[in-house]
Design a protein around this motif. Structure first.
Motif, mmCIF file in Angstrom:
data_model
loop_
_atom_site.group_PDB
_atom_site.id
_atom_site.type_symbol
_atom_site.label_atom_id
_atom_site.label_comp_id
_atom_site.label_asym_id
_atom_site.label_seq_id
_atom_site.Cartn_x
_atom_site.Cartn_y
_atom_site.Cartn_z
ATOM 1 N N ILE A 242 17.388 -4.500 19.569
ATOM 2 C CA ILE A 242 17.710 -5.153 20.833
ATOM 3 C C ILE A 242 18.218 -6.556 20.588
ATOM 4 N N PRO A 243 19.507 -6.781 20.773
ATOM 5 C CA PRO A 243 19.977 -8.154 20.774
ATOM 6 C C PRO A 243 19.298 -8.881 21.921
ATOM 7 N N GLY A 244 18.863 -10.092 21.681
ATOM 8 C CA GLY A 244 18.187 -10.828 22.744
ATOM 9 C C GLY A 244 16.684 -10.842 22.582
ATOM 10 N N GLN A 245 16.168 -10.086 21.583
ATOM 11 C CA GLN A 245 14.727 -10.137 21.370
ATOM 12 C C GLN A 245 14.282 -11.536 20.984
ATOM 13 N N SER A 246 15.165 -12.289 20.334
ATOM 14 C CA SER A 246 14.812 -13.651 19.964
ATOM 15 C C SER A 246 14.711 -14.551 21.187
ATOM 16 N N LYS A 247 15.176 -14.060 22.349
ATOM 17 C CA LYS A 247 15.128 -14.861 23.563
ATOM 18 C C LYS A 247 13.878 -14.569 24.398
ATOM 19 N N ILE A 248 12.963 -13.841 23.835
ATOM 20 C CA ILE A 248 11.733 -13.529 24.543
ATOM 21 C C ILE A 248 10.585 -13.594 23.543
ATOM 22 N N THR A 249 9.530 -14.283 23.906
ATOM 23 C CA THR A 249 8.432 -14.485 22.978
ATOM 24 C C THR A 249 7.542 -13.250 22.902
ATOM 25 N N PRO A 250 6.780 -13.120 21.834
ATOM 26 C CA PRO A 250 5.745 -12.075 21.822
ATOM 27 C C PRO A 250 4.695 -12.407 22.885
ATOM 28 N N LEU A 251 3.843 -11.439 23.181
ATOM 29 C CA LEU A 251 2.756 -11.682 24.115
ATOM 30 C C LEU A 251 1.748 -12.646 23.499
ATOM 31 N N ILE A 252 1.370 -13.658 24.253
ATOM 32 C CA ILE A 252 0.410 -14.676 23.800
ATOM 33 C C ILE A 252 -0.865 -14.511 24.618
ATOM 34 N N SER A 253 -1.993 -14.386 23.951
ATOM 35 C CA SER A 253 -3.262 -14.103 24.619
ATOM 36 C C SER A 253 -3.995 -15.377 25.001
ATOM 37 N N VAL A 254 -4.616 -15.334 26.155
ATOM 38 C CA VAL A 254 -5.469 -16.415 26.643
ATOM 39 C C VAL A 254 -6.814 -15.801 27.016
ATOM 40 N N ILE A 255 -7.883 -16.286 26.418
ATOM 41 C CA ILE A 255 -9.217 -15.766 26.692
ATOM 42 C C ILE A 255 -9.845 -16.546 27.845
ATOM 43 N N VAL A 256 -10.368 -15.819 28.816
ATOM 44 C CA VAL A 256 -11.034 -16.446 29.958
ATOM 45 C C VAL A 256 -12.393 -16.963 29.495
ATOM 46 N N SER A 257 -12.594 -18.283 29.584
ATOM 47 C CA SER A 257 -13.869 -18.869 29.172
ATOM 48 C C SER A 257 -14.718 -19.280 30.367
ATOM 49 N N ILE A 312 -6.088 -12.393 29.071
ATOM 50 C CA ILE A 312 -4.863 -12.418 29.874
ATOM 51 C C ILE A 312 -3.726 -12.801 28.934
ATOM 52 N N GLN A 313 -2.584 -12.169 29.094
ATOM 53 C CA GLN A 313 -1.460 -12.441 28.209
ATOM 54 C C GLN A 313 -0.258 -12.958 28.995
ATOM 55 N N PHE A 314 0.577 -13.721 28.314
ATOM 56 C CA PHE A 314 1.810 -14.204 28.927
ATOM 57 C C PHE A 314 2.910 -14.240 27.884
ATOM 58 N N ARG A 315 4.136 -14.281 28.369
ATOM 59 C CA ARG A 315 5.297 -14.449 27.509
ATOM 60 C C ARG A 315 6.339 -15.239 28.280
ATOM 61 N N VAL A 316 7.292 -15.801 27.543
ATOM 62 C CA VAL A 316 8.359 -16.595 28.136
ATOM 63 C C VAL A 316 9.692 -16.021 27.689
ATOM 64 N N ALA A 317 10.628 -15.898 28.615
ATOM 65 C CA ALA A 317 11.960 -15.371 28.314
ATOM 66 C C ALA A 317 13.015 -16.377 28.740
ATOM 67 N N GLY A 318 14.112 -16.425 27.994
ATOM 68 C CA GLY A 318 15.215 -17.319 28.333
ATOM 69 C C GLY A 318 15.794 -17.966 27.094
ATOM 70 N N GLU A 319 16.779 -18.812 27.295
ATOM 71 C CA GLU A 319 17.436 -19.531 26.204
ATOM 72 C C GLU A 319 16.666 -20.813 25.879
ATOM 73 N N ASN A 320 16.615 -21.149 24.578
ATOM 74 C CA ASN A 320 16.021 -22.415 24.130
ATOM 75 C C ASN A 320 14.591 -22.577 24.644
ATOM 76 N N ILE A 321 13.727 -21.640 24.284
ATOM 77 C CA ILE A 321 12.333 -21.657 24.737
ATOM 78 C C ILE A 321 11.586 -22.829 24.089
ATOM 79 N N GLN A 322 10.875 -23.593 24.921
ATOM 80 C CA GLN A 322 10.171 -24.778 24.450
ATOM 81 C C GLN A 322 8.767 -24.844 25.032
ATOM 82 N N ASP A 323 7.951 -25.722 24.442
ATOM 83 C CA ASP A 323 6.613 -26.071 24.942
ATOM 84 C C ASP A 323 5.671 -24.869 25.075
#
Length: 354
Positions: A242-257, A312-323
């Motif tokens: 898939i071209p464009g996979q570099s424009k979407i991050t892997p799933l990042i996990s956040v543990i509910v504390s 809970i997991q999140f990911r970010v998609a788009g060009e020039n992913i930051q922060d």
């Protein structure tokens, strides 16, 4: 004013016509390129990588060739279970040489993408499928005179079973045929003149024939006699999936504390996302829980549903992913008992977090 308007109409019409011509040409190119050893999904992704095809053209090209031209069988379904061992999909379908297969996936961030299930590289994408997402499968042989309905139906059923993590026994009728995946090979590097024969050249002689070598000599660089170089054998590589996979991050996990992920935590996350979108309007944050994408977090994160230790997991998609690190840190705080730090001001407040 009328003349200006008619000019823009003519311009847009011309641009639309040119776009249509380009689309037809790319479709004809795919028609010529595809065959038993060249799956249309791999060819489409190659064109996308080379920027010879637009992502918006993929679905229409697939429908035009696979369905209208070659009469492939099609079946769509919202998958109910996620494949735990995605590499088994390519391992099993690679045995099905009697039929051609294509997976169409309505990716929530990248749009409609296509995969060759026999391509081992597709496993990385298949492992990212989520429950209740739409999958479209195509099966056929590009032979409009052949009767493949029974084999196609068996292949579609078997492939859906593989995608939903079920045990599958390969149908005997699918084990023989020309439809195989061949990993493309890198072109071997050209041999350096003279080195292949084991000859050596002095710096002065090389400099007389090479402007680069001459420049090195004049700059004071030294070069020893060249030794024969053993060129490495090119190893087969898996085709890009898939071209464009570099424009979407892997799933990042956040543990509910926090003891419970309640309305205060929800509001904190909503403000964090709002602040991120304000700083990076071209980036999209997607939230996942229990294998499903959550469109409105209010519908899931109700009192008592998500408890301490939940992921809970999140990911970010788009060009020039930051922060990403900062976003993850804020989400972790928002999922803890310290969520109140994000609740200052009115509900519509856009915080300056990024």
């Amino acid at each position: 004013m009328v003349e200006k308007a008619s000019f823009y109409v003519r311009l847009s019409t011309k641009e639309g016509f040119n776009a249509s011509v380009r689309h037809i040409n790319r479709t004809l190119e795919l028609l010529d390129a595809c065959g038993p050893k060249k799956n249309i999904a791999d060819e489409i992704n190659r064109l996308l990588t080379e920027k010879e095809l637009e992502a918006e053209q993929v679905q229409s090209a697939v429908n035009m060739l696979l369905v209208e031209k070659w009469g492939y069988r099609v079946e769509s379904r919202n998958i109910s279970v996620v494949a735990m061992q995605a590499d088994l999909v390519s391992e099993e379908t690679a045995k099905w040489k009697g039929i051609d297969l294509v997976i169409g996936y309505h990716h929530p961030d990248l749009g409609f993408i296509v995969l060759n299930p026999k391509n081992p590289g597709s496993a990385a994408v298949i492992s990212d499928f989520r429950k209740n997402e739409l999958i479209v499968l195509y099966a056929g042989t590009q032979d409009i005179n052949a009767t493949v309905d029974k084999n196609a139906e068996a292949a579609l059923t078997g492939l859906f079973d593989l995608l939903e993590d079920k045990n599958v026994k390969s149908p005997a009728a699918l084990l023989t045929g020309p439809w195989v995946f061949l990993s493309p090979k890198k072109a071997p590097r050209a041999k350096v003149a003279g080195l292949a024969k084991g000859k050596t050249k002095s710096v002065s002689k090389a400099a007389t024939r090479s402007p680069v070598a001459a420049a090195k000599v004049s700059a004071g660089y030294t070069q020893s006699a060249a030794a024969p170089v053993a060129l490495p054998t090119a190893a087969p590589v898996v085709a890009p999936v898939i071209p464009g996979q570099s424009k979407i991050t892997p799933l990042i996990s956040v543990i509910v504390s926090n003891e419970l992920f309640h309305n205060g935590n929800v509001e904190a996350w909503k403000r964090i996302i709002r602040s991120f979108n304000a700083k990076y309007p071209g980036l999209q944050v997607s939230i996942y829980y229990d294998g499903e994408r959550i469109i409105d977090i209010n519908t899931l994160f109700k009192w008592g549903k998500v408890k301490h230790g939940s992921c809970i997991q999140f990911r970010v998609a788009g060009e020039n992913i930051q922060d990403l690190a900062k976003l993850s840190r804020y989400f972790k705080q928002g999922a803890s008992s310290q969520y109140e730090a994000f609740l200052h001001g009115s509900p519509d407040t856009v915080m300056n977090l990024f």
